[in-house]
Motif scaffolding. Sequence first.
Motif, PDB file in Angstrom:
ATOM      1  N   ASP A  53      39.967  29.802  68.793  1.00  0.00           N
ATOM      2  CA  ASP A  53      39.984  28.446  68.013  1.00  0.00           C
ATOM      3  C   ASP A  53      37.966  28.780  66.995  1.00  0.00           C
ATOM      4  O   ASP A  53      37.418  29.852  67.291  1.00  0.00           O
ATOM      5  CB  ASP A  53      39.902  27.261  68.291  1.00  0.00           C
ATOM      6  N   ASP A  54      37.912  28.080  65.975  1.00  0.00           N
ATOM      7  CA  ASP A  54      37.043  27.876  65.496  1.00  0.00           C
ATOM      8  C   ASP A  54      35.722  28.130  66.134  1.00  0.00           C
ATOM      9  O   ASP A  54      34.522  28.605  65.947  1.00  0.00           O
ATOM     10  CB  ASP A  54      36.597  27.213  64.576  1.00  0.00           C
ATOM     11  N   ALA A  55      35.588  26.599  67.580  1.00  0.00           N
ATOM     12  CA  ALA A  55      34.908  26.781  68.724  1.00  0.00           C
ATOM     13  C   ALA A  55      34.331  27.838  68.819  1.00  0.00           C
ATOM     14  O   ALA A  55      33.143  28.069  68.914  1.00  0.00           O
ATOM     15  CB  ALA A  55      34.674  25.716  69.117  1.00  0.00           C
ATOM     16  N   ASP A  56      35.328  28.438  69.214  1.00  0.00           N
ATOM     17  CA  ASP A  56      35.637  30.047  70.256  1.00  0.00           C
ATOM     18  C   ASP A  56      34.409  30.724  69.290  1.00  0.00           C
ATOM     19  O   ASP A  56      33.582  31.573  69.702  1.00  0.00           O
ATOM     20  CB  ASP A  56      37.107  30.366  70.909  1.00  0.00           C
ATOM     21  N   ARG A  57      34.408  31.061  68.384  1.00  0.00           N
ATOM     22  CA  ARG A  57      34.131  32.195  66.931  1.00  0.00           C
ATOM     23  C   ARG A  57      33.144  31.582  66.886  1.00  0.00           C
ATOM     24  O   ARG A  57      32.120  32.748  66.301  1.00  0.00           O
ATOM     25  CB  ARG A  57      35.215  32.165  66.009  1.00  0.00           C
ATOM     26  N   LYS A  58      32.577  30.253  66.579  1.00  0.00           N
ATOM     27  CA  LYS A  58      30.819  30.753  66.455  1.00  0.00           C
ATOM     28  C   LYS A  58      29.938  31.387  67.666  1.00  0.00           C
ATOM     29  O   LYS A  58      29.408  31.641  66.844  1.00  0.00           O
ATOM     30  CB  LYS A  58      30.776  28.931  66.819  1.00  0.00           C
ATOM     31  N   PRO A  59      29.959  31.326  68.124  1.00  0.00           N
ATOM     32  CA  PRO A  59      29.562  32.514  68.723  1.00  0.00           C
ATOM     33  C   PRO A  59      29.268  33.619  68.518  1.00  0.00           C
ATOM     34  O   PRO A  59      28.053  34.554  68.298  1.00  0.00           O
ATOM     35  CB  PRO A  59      28.786  31.652  69.934  1.00  0.00           C
ATOM     36  N   TRP A  60      30.338  33.794  68.221  1.00  0.00           N
ATOM     37  CA  TRP A  60      31.294  35.853  68.458  1.00  0.00           C
ATOM     38  C   TRP A  60      30.365  35.950  66.771  1.00  0.00           C
ATOM     39  O   TRP A  60      29.668  37.049  66.240  1.00  0.00           O
ATOM     40  CB  TRP A  60      32.278  35.922  68.080  1.00  0.00           C
ATOM     41  N   LEU A  61      30.659  34.937  65.299  1.00  0.00           N
ATOM     42  CA  LEU A  61      30.192  35.337  63.826  1.00  0.00           C
ATOM     43  C   LEU A  61      28.864  35.203  64.099  1.00  0.00           C
ATOM     44  O   LEU A  61      28.060  36.012  62.975  1.00  0.00           O
ATOM     45  CB  LEU A  61      30.337  34.099  63.241  1.00  0.00           C
ATOM     46  N   GLU A  62      27.427  33.979  65.123  1.00  0.00           N
ATOM     47  CA  GLU A  62      26.789  34.700  65.257  1.00  0.00           C
ATOM     48  C   GLU A  62      26.280  35.587  65.615  1.00  0.00           C
ATOM     49  O   GLU A  62      25.302  36.281  65.204  1.00  0.00           O
ATOM     50  CB  GLU A  62      26.123  33.305  65.987  1.00  0.00           C
ATOM     51  N   ARG A  63      26.590  36.967  66.575  1.00  0.00           N
ATOM     52  CA  ARG A  63      25.752  37.741  67.156  1.00  0.00           C
ATOM     53  C   ARG A  63      26.629  38.972  65.709  1.00  0.00           C
ATOM     54  O   ARG A  63      26.087  39.691  65.636  1.00  0.00           O
ATOM     55  CB  ARG A  63      27.215  38.198  68.336  1.00  0.00           C
ATOM     56  N   ILE A  64      27.156  38.588  64.757  1.00  0.00           N
ATOM     57  CA  ILE A  64      27.816  39.218  64.034  1.00  0.00           C
ATOM     58  C   ILE A  64      26.361  39.107  63.192  1.00  0.00           C
ATOM     59  O   ILE A  64      25.761  40.484  62.438  1.00  0.00           O
ATOM     60  CB  ILE A  64      29.163  39.631  63.385  1.00  0.00           C
ATOM     61  N   ARG A  65      26.494  38.076  62.392  1.00  0.00           N
ATOM     62  CA  ARG A  65      25.370  37.625  61.580  1.00  0.00           C
ATOM     63  C   ARG A  65      23.955  38.665  62.193  1.00  0.00           C
ATOM     64  O   ARG A  65      23.214  38.787  61.452  1.00  0.00           O
ATOM     65  CB  ARG A  65      25.136  35.879  61.396  1.00  0.00           C
ATOM     66  N   VAL A  81      32.811  45.642  61.158  1.00  0.00           N
ATOM     67  CA  VAL A  81      33.999  45.629  61.213  1.00  0.00           C
ATOM     68  C   VAL A  81      34.586  44.055  61.815  1.00  0.00           C
ATOM     69  O   VAL A  81      33.951  43.454  62.677  1.00  0.00           O
ATOM     70  CB  VAL A  81      35.009  46.059  62.095  1.00  0.00           C
ATOM     71  N   CYS A  82      35.269  43.123  60.598  1.00  0.00           N
ATOM     72  CA  CYS A  82      35.108  41.419  61.845  1.00  0.00           C
ATOM     73  C   CYS A  82      36.611  41.160  60.375  1.00  0.00           C
ATOM     74  O   CYS A  82      36.074  41.439  59.736  1.00  0.00           O
ATOM     75  CB  CYS A  82      33.628  40.981  61.265  1.00  0.00           C
ATOM     76  N   SER A  83      37.487  40.176  61.975  1.00  0.00           N
ATOM     77  CA  SER A  83      38.248  40.310  60.606  1.00  0.00           C
ATOM     78  C   SER A  83      38.122  39.211  59.579  1.00  0.00           C
ATOM     79  O   SER A  83      38.366  39.003  58.320  1.00  0.00           O
ATOM     80  CB  SER A  83      39.282  39.386  61.147  1.00  0.00           C
ATOM     81  N   ALA A  84      36.962  38.026  60.018  1.00  0.00           N
ATOM     82  CA  ALA A  84      36.391  37.513  58.593  1.00  0.00           C
ATOM     83  C   ALA A  84      37.807  36.593  57.799  1.00  0.00           C
ATOM     84  O   ALA A  84      37.020  36.404  56.867  1.00  0.00           O
ATOM     85  CB  ALA A  84      35.122  38.004  58.096  1.00  0.00           C
ATOM     86  N   LEU A  85      38.760  36.040  58.443  1.00  0.00           N
ATOM     87  CA  LEU A  85      39.620  35.545  57.428  1.00  0.00           C
ATOM     88  C   LEU A  85      39.573  34.524  56.726  1.00  0.00           C
ATOM     89  O   LEU A  85      39.949  34.367  55.387  1.00  0.00           O
ATOM     90  CB  LEU A  85      40.513  35.058  58.797  1.00  0.00           C
ATOM     91  N   LYS A  86      38.142  33.118  57.503  1.00  0.00           N
ATOM     92  CA  LYS A  86      38.020  32.172  56.282  1.00  0.00           C
ATOM     93  C   LYS A  86      37.070  32.291  55.683  1.00  0.00           C
ATOM     94  O   LYS A  86      35.858  32.539  56.299  1.00  0.00           O
ATOM     95  CB  LYS A  86      38.196  30.975  57.422  1.00  0.00           C
ATOM     96  N   LYS A  87      36.587  31.660  55.204  1.00  0.00           N
ATOM     97  CA  LYS A  87      35.021  31.582  53.588  1.00  0.00           C
ATOM     98  C   LYS A  87      34.186  31.261  54.624  1.00  0.00           C
ATOM     99  O   LYS A  87      32.931  31.871  54.724  1.00  0.00           O
ATOM    100  CB  LYS A  87      35.041  30.765  52.262  1.00  0.00           C
ATOM    101  N   ASP A  88      34.405  30.365  55.169  1.00  0.00           N
ATOM    102  CA  ASP A  88      33.663  30.156  56.029  1.00  0.00           C
ATOM    103  C   ASP A  88      32.526  30.830  57.539  1.00  0.00           C
ATOM    104  O   ASP A  88      31.581  30.501  57.591  1.00  0.00           O
ATOM    105  CB  ASP A  88      33.799  28.483  57.415  1.00  0.00           C
ATOM    106  N   TYR A  89      33.916  31.374  58.067  1.00  0.00           N
ATOM    107  CA  TYR A  89      33.836  32.358  59.014  1.00  0.00           C
ATOM    108  C   TYR A  89      32.104  33.693  58.067  1.00  0.00           C
ATOM    109  O   TYR A  89      31.162  33.872  58.153  1.00  0.00           O
ATOM    110  CB  TYR A  89      34.659  33.579  59.151  1.00  0.00           C
TER     111      TYR A  89
END
Length: 174
Positions: A53-65, A81-89
């Motif tokens: 879910d979005d809470a799970d993805r948050k630390p992952w997106l931080e690592r990509i950032r 490479v990252c799916s980045a499906l939502k604008k928020d991501y």
Amino acid sequence: MSGSSVVVMGVCGCGKSTIGEQLAKRLGRKFIDGDDLHPRVNIQKMAAGQPLDDADRKPWLERIRDAAYSLESKNEHGVLVCSALKKDYRDQIRDGNQNVTFIFLDGDMDLILERMRLRQGHFMKENMVKSQFETLERPDNEPQTIVVRINGTIEQVVERIVTELEKATVSEVA
């Protein structure tokens, strides 16, 4: 001058990893597969067949950032490479980074499903692909985002991306 990142994004089965790796080779850049940046808890959850879910993805997106930030700060250039499906991501990845360009690998569900059926040893249920399309917020008018159709061969898609990146660089300079 600082480094930069190209983030290859799209739904599952659109060819992100294959195209991202080929693009990195073609451009002489570092390649980073975002799947390798998932925290342990996410890997365990996915292995158990539980969707993130979005809470799970948050630390992952931080690592990509942070990977993009690291490239910029060391004056290096990479393809992530990252799916980045939502604008928020995508906005989370952009946060604090000046030189991130997203490449959206655009294909319809029929093409994605056809390609996935042809993959050796890959099994993704049709409903999972459908779910990805339902989640997708198309980045059609976002800044520093290039939409590339995925019809044709891997080489043709990579060539389209290189051409579009060159055009974007020329228009930034002009």
